[in-house]
Motif scaffolding. Structure first.
Motif, PDB file in Angstrom:
ATOM      1  N   ASP A  35      50.652  45.119  44.670  1.00 36.95           N
ATOM      2  CA  ASP A  35      50.078  44.217  45.267  1.00 36.95           C
ATOM      3  C   ASP A  35      48.144  45.508  44.697  1.00 36.95           C
ATOM      4  OD1 ASP A  35      51.712  42.325  46.116  1.00 36.95           O
ATOM      5  OD2 ASP A  35      52.006  43.118  47.686  1.00 36.95           O
ATOM      6  N   PHE A  36      48.837  46.443  45.357  1.00 34.92           N
ATOM      7  CA  PHE A  36      47.402  46.924  45.413  1.00 34.92           C
ATOM      8  C   PHE A  36      46.645  47.214  44.180  1.00 34.92           C
ATOM      9  CE2 PHE A  36      44.819  51.695  44.310  1.00 34.92           C
ATOM     10  CZ  PHE A  36      44.817  51.255  45.098  1.00 34.92           C
ATOM     11  N   TRP A  37      47.370  47.304  42.936  1.00 34.51           N
ATOM     12  CA  TRP A  37      46.933  47.873  41.599  1.00 34.51           C
ATOM     13  C   TRP A  37      46.112  46.048  41.156  1.00 34.51           C
ATOM     14  CZ3 TRP A  37      43.944  51.471  40.039  1.00 34.51           C
ATOM     15  CH2 TRP A  37      44.648  52.608  40.526  1.00 34.51           C
ATOM     16  N   ALA A  38      46.468  44.895  42.139  1.00 32.60           N
ATOM     17  CA  ALA A  38      45.918  43.631  41.540  1.00 32.60           C
ATOM     18  C   ALA A  38      44.752  43.437  41.824  1.00 32.60           C
ATOM     19  CB  ALA A  38      46.736  42.458  42.190  1.00 32.60           C
ATOM     20  N   ASP A  39      44.499  43.926  43.146  1.00 36.95           N
ATOM     21  CA  ASP A  39      42.965  43.725  43.433  1.00 36.95           C
ATOM     22  C   ASP A  39      42.483  45.320  44.704  1.00 36.95           C
ATOM     23  OD1 ASP A  39      39.694  43.139  44.603  1.00 36.95           O
ATOM     24  OD2 ASP A  39      40.628  41.980  45.839  1.00 36.95           O
ATOM     25  N   PRO A  40      42.372  46.417  43.663  1.00 31.56           N
ATOM     26  CA  PRO A  40      42.174  48.085  44.325  1.00 31.56           C
ATOM     27  C   PRO A  40      41.173  47.687  45.624  1.00 31.56           C
ATOM     28  CG  PRO A  40      42.110  47.581  41.393  1.00 31.56           C
ATOM     29  CD  PRO A  40      42.760  46.620  41.873  1.00 31.56           C
ATOM     30  N   ALA A  41      40.501  47.718  44.212  1.00 26.69           N
ATOM     31  CA  ALA A  41      38.545  47.552  45.118  1.00 26.69           C
ATOM     32  C   ALA A  41      38.794  47.189  46.494  1.00 26.69           C
ATOM     33  CB  ALA A  41      37.799  46.865  44.261  1.00 26.69           C
ATOM     34  N   ALA A 129      40.179  59.223  35.545  1.00 29.21           N
ATOM     35  CA  ALA A 129      39.929  58.346  36.016  1.00 29.21           C
ATOM     36  C   ALA A 129      40.984  56.973  36.232  1.00 29.21           C
ATOM     37  CB  ALA A 129      38.658  57.684  35.234  1.00 29.21           C
ATOM     38  N   TRP A 130      40.954  56.775  37.481  1.00 30.50           N
ATOM     39  CA  TRP A 130      41.302  55.277  37.486  1.00 30.50           C
ATOM     40  C   TRP A 130      40.638  53.619  36.909  1.00 30.50           C
ATOM     41  CZ3 TRP A 130      46.363  55.397  38.896  1.00 30.50           C
ATOM     42  CH2 TRP A 130      47.326  57.295  39.504  1.00 30.50           C
ATOM     43  N   VAL A 131      41.965  53.494  36.018  1.00 33.36           N
ATOM     44  CA  VAL A 131      40.629  51.182  35.514  1.00 33.36           C
ATOM     45  C   VAL A 131      41.274  50.837  36.762  1.00 33.36           C
ATOM     46  CG1 VAL A 131      41.088  50.011  34.271  1.00 33.36           C
ATOM     47  CG2 VAL A 131      40.551  52.290  33.268  1.00 33.36           C
ATOM     48  N   GLY A 132      39.955  50.183  37.364  1.00 33.22           N
ATOM     49  CA  GLY A 132      40.529  49.557  38.419  1.00 33.22           C
ATOM     50  C   GLY A 132      39.596  47.875  38.314  1.00 33.22           C
ATOM     51  N   ALA A 133      39.689  46.975  37.221  1.00 31.04           N
ATOM     52  CA  ALA A 133      39.508  46.039  36.083  1.00 31.04           C
ATOM     53  C   ALA A 133      39.426  45.620  34.740  1.00 31.04           C
ATOM     54  CB  ALA A 133      38.582  45.317  37.006  1.00 31.04           C
ATOM     55  N   PRO A 134      40.170  44.951  34.987  1.00 29.76           N
ATOM     56  CA  PRO A 134      40.460  44.692  33.035  1.00 29.76           C
ATOM     57  C   PRO A 134      39.177  44.356  32.399  1.00 29.76           C
ATOM     58  CG  PRO A 134      41.069  42.409  34.360  1.00 29.76           C
ATOM     59  CD  PRO A 134      40.408  43.057  35.125  1.00 29.76           C
TER      60      PRO A 134
END
Length: 287
Positions: A35-41, A129-134
């Motif tokens: 769930d977190f990585w579905a919408d991390p922002a 660095a962590w990617v947060g969007a496709p």
């Protein structure tokens, strides 16, 4: 905010994402890992609403999806390339990329074993660095804007295995050899081009001391390059490379031995501290 992964018990396989308290003794649950990585922002923009638990009551684990891709840049600081006998004019126009598997990652405080056929492990202090969007065919600016957070990282390396072939993957995937610190939101960190100080210490002795503005290939440029071949997804990681000062390049070479304590400290990101142990600590249930 500092984001970590936790399991509520050692027998529970479910990983949740949690916010670590300033004192480091409590965590507040943010969301289940997927769930977190579905919408991390969104999750990073609002206060965590889950229960608060004592750190001593949970197991710390990397907040990494099982199918995440862990991309790593080799030779991303010119001084590190030079200690590996590369001259500036020999550096490739594109970053040298290799891969880690998520299973090789561990956390602050984890014991990292030396494989049986190695003389020791080498340290490589880095920033992840962590990617947060496709990302698909992204520009460097779009790719940089997708970064949701950063972590301190130690790319602990089995040099003998690394040098067996021209491909580095074997030497970069030892058990628990990728300790990674909490995620700090990108909004709290800023751009790595501003020059965050990165230090690595072995038993209290500083062995690496550099700033992130010395990187050759930027985060945005590298993620953009990758996105033109494959789709990047939220939760993918980019390890940005290490500066000069690694052990194998010293005279004589120096490698981490069982009992050594290695720390990677990055300005605004905190410190990852790990103890090296012997191969007897490797087992099928402990890897």
């Amino acid at each position: 905010m500092r984001i970590v992964g936790v399991r509520r018990s050692h027998t529970d396989s479910a990983v949740e994402v949690a916010a670590l308290s300033e004192q480091g003794d409590e965590v507040t649950i943010v969301a289940p890992l997927a769930d977190f990585w579905a919408d991390p922002a969104r999750h990073l923009s609002q206060p965590p609403a889950g229960p608060t638990l004592a750190v001593a009551s949970v197991e710390r684990v990397p907040p990494v999806l099982p199918d995440a891709r862990v991309f790593c840049i080799g030779l991303n600081y010119s001084d590190h390339a030079a200690e590996g006998s590369f001259r500036d004019e020999e550096l490739p126009p594109y970053p040298t990329l290799f891969a880690r598997w998520p299973q090789s990652l561990s956390v602050d405080g984890a014991e990292v074993p030396v494989p049986s056929n190695e003389d020791g492990l080498d340290w490589e202090g880095e920033v992840v660095a962590w990617v947060g969007a496709p990302l698909v065919d992204a520009t460097p600016e779009e790719a940089q804007a997708s970064v949701v957070g950063y972590s301190a990282f130690n790319d602990l390396t089995a040099r003998r295995a690394q040098k067996l072939t021209s491909q580095w993957i074997l030497g970069k995937n030892g058990d628990r050899s990728g300790p990674i610190g909490p995620i700090v939101p990108a909004a709290e960190v800023g751009d790595l081009k501003q020059g965050l100080r990165l230090q690595t210490r072995v038993n209290g002795e500083t062995v690496q001391d550099a700033r992130t503005d010395r990187m050759i290939y930027s985060v945005g440029e590298t993620l953009s390059l990758i996105s033109h071949t494959l789709t990047l997804r939220p939760g993918d990681l980019l390890a940005t490379g290490t500066p000069a000062g690694v052990g194998y390049a010293r005279t004589p070479p120096r490698l981490l031995q069982p009992g050594d304590v290695v720390e990677v400290e990055v300005e605004r990101l905190g410190t990852v501290r790990n103890t090296v142990v012997g191969n007897e600590h490797r087992s099928a249930g402990n890897s």
